[in-house]
Design an enzyme around this catalytic site. Structure first.
Site, PDB file in Angstrom:
ATOM      1  N   CYS A  50       0.752  -1.193  -0.002  1.00 13.50           N
ATOM      2  CA  CYS A  50       0.025  -0.078  -0.085  1.00 13.50           C
ATOM      3  C   CYS A  50       1.079   1.201   0.023  1.00 13.50           C
ATOM      4  O   CYS A  50       1.934   1.314   0.749  1.00 13.50           O
ATOM      5  CB  CYS A  50      -0.766  -0.080   1.433  1.00 13.50           C
ATOM      6  N   CYS A  53       0.693   3.259   3.415  1.00 11.47           N
ATOM      7  CA  CYS A  53       0.980   2.719   4.860  1.00 11.47           C
ATOM      8  C   CYS A  53       2.115   2.000   4.817  1.00 11.47           C
ATOM      9  O   CYS A  53       2.701   1.709   5.688  1.00 11.47           O
ATOM     10  CB  CYS A  53      -0.281   2.326   5.551  1.00 11.47           C
ATOM     11  N   CYS A  68      -6.567  -4.849 -19.071  1.00  9.55           N
ATOM     12  CA  CYS A  68      -7.608  -3.762 -18.672  1.00  9.55           C
ATOM     13  C   CYS A  68      -7.147  -2.505 -18.489  1.00  9.55           C
ATOM     14  O   CYS A  68      -8.010  -1.547 -18.153  1.00  9.55           O
ATOM     15  CB  CYS A  68      -8.574  -4.502 -17.291  1.00  9.55           C
ATOM     16  N   HIS A 104      -8.358   3.445  -0.348  1.00  5.45           N
ATOM     17  CA  HIS A 104      -9.085   2.688  -1.847  1.00  5.45           C
ATOM     18  C   HIS A 104      -7.762   2.267  -2.505  1.00  5.45           C
ATOM     19  O   HIS A 104      -6.947   2.908  -2.717  1.00  5.45           O
ATOM     20  CB  HIS A 104      -9.741   3.618  -2.269  1.00  5.45           C
ATOM     21  N   HIS A 107     -10.720  -2.565  -7.242  1.00  4.34           N
ATOM     22  CA  HIS A 107     -11.974  -3.326  -7.256  1.00  4.34           C
ATOM     23  C   HIS A 107     -11.511  -5.031  -7.400  1.00  4.34           C
ATOM     24  O   HIS A 107     -10.694  -4.946  -8.291  1.00  4.34           O
ATOM     25  CB  HIS A 107     -13.306  -3.036  -8.035  1.00  4.34           C
ATOM     26  N   ASP A 111     -13.920 -12.345 -12.721  1.00  6.06           N
ATOM     27  CA  ASP A 111     -13.871 -12.808 -14.159  1.00  6.06           C
ATOM     28  C   ASP A 111     -12.526 -13.091 -14.712  1.00  6.06           C
ATOM     29  O   ASP A 111     -12.070 -12.753 -15.933  1.00  6.06           O
ATOM     30  CB  ASP A 111     -14.424 -11.357 -14.908  1.00  6.06           C
ATOM     31  N   ARG A 120      -9.972 -11.113 -10.147  1.00  4.32           N
ATOM     32  CA  ARG A 120      -9.070 -10.415 -10.848  1.00  4.32           C
ATOM     33  C   ARG A 120      -9.057  -8.913  -9.971  1.00  4.32           C
ATOM     34  O   ARG A 120     -10.162  -8.309  -9.826  1.00  4.32           O
ATOM     35  CB  ARG A 120      -9.577  -9.599 -12.115  1.00  4.32           C
ATOM     36  N   CYS A 122      -8.197  -5.761  -9.873  1.00  7.92           N
ATOM     37  CA  CYS A 122      -8.005  -4.477 -10.316  1.00  7.92           C
ATOM     38  C   CYS A 122      -7.475  -3.275  -9.726  1.00  7.92           C
ATOM     39  O   CYS A 122      -8.265  -2.706  -9.228  1.00  7.92           O
ATOM     40  CB  CYS A 122      -9.155  -4.354 -11.374  1.00  7.92           C
TER      41      CYS A 122
END
Length: 141
Positions: A50, A53, A68, A104, A107, A111, A120, A122
């Protein structure tokens, strides 16, 4: 990761800690434009953490090219992420957040049948830091 309790940081403290695009994605659930992230084509062995943090989130071996426009992984490290139902933009999706700081990340979608989990993750490149296994310099997305 430091001893900071990231869940108690104020909005101003997050703004001081993060550059504007990272703040917009990590703290306001924004999304970077597809195909623009620095970590999209990263292929070395290592760990993705992340950016907010430093919590380790994904092993490089779980990364795959989902075509994607964002870095994709089929599995997160144990207890590294949390999931929240996201009903924005007229869709029902599952948001992925860092379990340590509630930032955040992106997602998750069911799929990817070509992967061991079928999932996945993403992720926004800008929400991650890549830590190479060879001890080289970390790369921020």
């Amino acid at each position: 990761m430091s001893d900071t309790n990231f869940l108690t940081l104020s909005d101003n403290e997050w703004r001081e800690r993060l550059d504007p695009i990272s703040y917009q994605v990590l703290r306001q659930a924004g999304t970077e434009r597809p195909g623009t992230g620095r970590l999209l084509d990263e292929g070395r062995e290592g760990t993705y953490a992340c950016k907010a943090c430093g919590t380790e989130l994904f092993e490089a071996g779980t990364k795959f090219d989902a075509h994607c426009g964002w870095p994709s992984f089929y599995e997160a490290k144990d207890d590294a992420v949390t999931f929240i139902e996201d009903r924005t933009h007229g869709m029902v999706r599952t948001e992925v957040r860092c379990a340590a700081c509630d930032s955040h990340l992106g997602h998750i979608f069911p799929d990817a049948p070509q992967t061991p989990t079928g999932n996945r993750y993403c992720m926004n490149s800008v929400s991650l830091t890549f830590i190479p296994a060879d001890g080289g310099d970390a790369v921020e997305g």
